[in-house]
Design an enzyme around this catalytic site. Sequence first.
Site, mmCIF file in Angstrom:
data_model
loop_
_atom_site.group_PDB
_atom_site.id
_atom_site.type_symbol
_atom_site.label_atom_id
_atom_site.label_comp_id
_atom_site.label_asym_id
_atom_site.label_seq_id
_atom_site.Cartn_x
_atom_site.Cartn_y
_atom_site.Cartn_z
ATOM 1 C CB THR A 1 -0.893 0.020 1.269
ATOM 2 O OG1 THR A 1 -1.725 -1.120 1.225
ATOM 3 C CG2 THR A 1 -1.745 1.261 1.355
ATOM 4 C CG ASP B 1 -1.598 -6.581 -2.484
ATOM 5 O OD1 ASP B 1 -2.507 -5.740 -2.499
ATOM 6 O OD2 ASP B 1 -1.419 -7.374 -1.536
ATOM 7 C CB SER C 1 -2.097 -10.736 -1.076
ATOM 8 O OG SER C 1 -2.567 -9.776 -0.174
#
Length: 342
Positions: free
Chosen positions: A14, A58, A60
Site C-alpha cells: 500500500t 501487493d 498477498s
Amino acid sequence: MTTNKILMIYTGGTIGMHKDLKTGTLVPFDFSNLINQIPELQLIDKQIETISFKDPIDSSNIRPQHWIKLVEIIEKHYDYYDGFVILHGSDTMAYTASALSFMLENLGKPVILTGSQLPIGDLRTDAKENIITSIQIAGSYEGDLPIVPEVGIYFEFKLLRGNRTIKASSEHFNAFDSPNYLPLAQSGVNLKFFKERILPVPDGIFNAHKQLSEEIMVLKVHPGITKTHLSYIINIPGLKALILETYGSGNALTEPWFIDLLKQATQEKGIHLINITQCQYGSIAPEKYETGRQLMSIGTFNGKDLTTEAALTKMMYLISKKLSKKAIKKAFERPLRGEMNV
Ligand code: ASP
C-alpha cells in the site's frame, strides 16, 4: 567500520500504491515517485540508496522465491551498508520478517521492515513516520556495533521482533502486535531502545541461506473437522510438514480417527507434525490435558509460543537444510533467533 549508508528495498504494498482510475482499486506504482513524496529524507544524516523489485507486488502475492530474492539482495550489499529497510505490504509482512530472520544466519546488521496502512500520497498517510524512523533505527550504531542486529518490523511508533509479530488490525494504524515479546524500541519524543530485549551481535560470520521448502501446510483445527478432511490433507503428495493450530494450550480432539490419521502421517509417511496454539497470547502446554497429551505421544513437535508465521517459515528453513527427522525436531523446539521462549 560503519558506512553511513542505508539501503532501502521496495517490494510493493500500500505504501507505494495509487488508485487505478479504471477499476478504483489500489495497485503498486513506480518507486521513484515514492521517494519524491518524502523530501524529509534529505534531512537524514545518512546516505540512502534505493533498490526496487522490478515488478512491485501487493504482499498477498508474496512467495518464498521473493524471500530468496530479498536475501540475495541483502547478501550482495551486506558489506556496503549499515542497515537495510524493506518497504513491504502489511498483509504478509510478519511472514517475510519471520522467514528472513531464519535465512539471514548470523545477521549482524539491522534489517527493518515497514509499510503503511494508507498510501504515501494520501493526506493522512502513516507512511512518512514509518519510513523515516525505520531508516533511523537501521542506522543506529554505538561505535561500530549496530543497536538492532536483527530483523524487526517498525510500524506506528513501535519496533517489534519480526519473528514474534502478527498483523492484528486491518483498520488501525497500529496494525501489528507482538503478543509474546515486548517491543524492542518505542518512538516518542525520543527513540528509546530496550537493549536488554534485543539480540546480541552474533559471533559467527554472516551467511545467506537461499533455500526454502514449500511442502508445508497449516491446518486450523476446528469443531466439525472430519476424517475426510484430514485424510485428504495427509495424503497430499510430497507433503513434508503439517502445522496444527490447536486449541488453547495445545489441545485437539481425542477421537480415535483423528489421532490414528496423524499417527499414520508421521510414522508411516514421515510428515513432521507441529503443534502451535490458535491463541495469540501464551504457549502450548500439551502435557496439561489428555487432549494435548495424545498429540504429544505421537511425536508432534512442541511449538511453544511460536506465531503461525514463525512456525511455518522455521519449518520451511529447517526442512530445506536436509537434516534428519530427529535433528529437525531438536532445532525446531529451541529458539534459533529469539522467536520462542525457552
Ligand atoms: N494489500 C496490501 C499489501 O499487503 C496491504 C498493505 O500494504 O498494507 O500489499
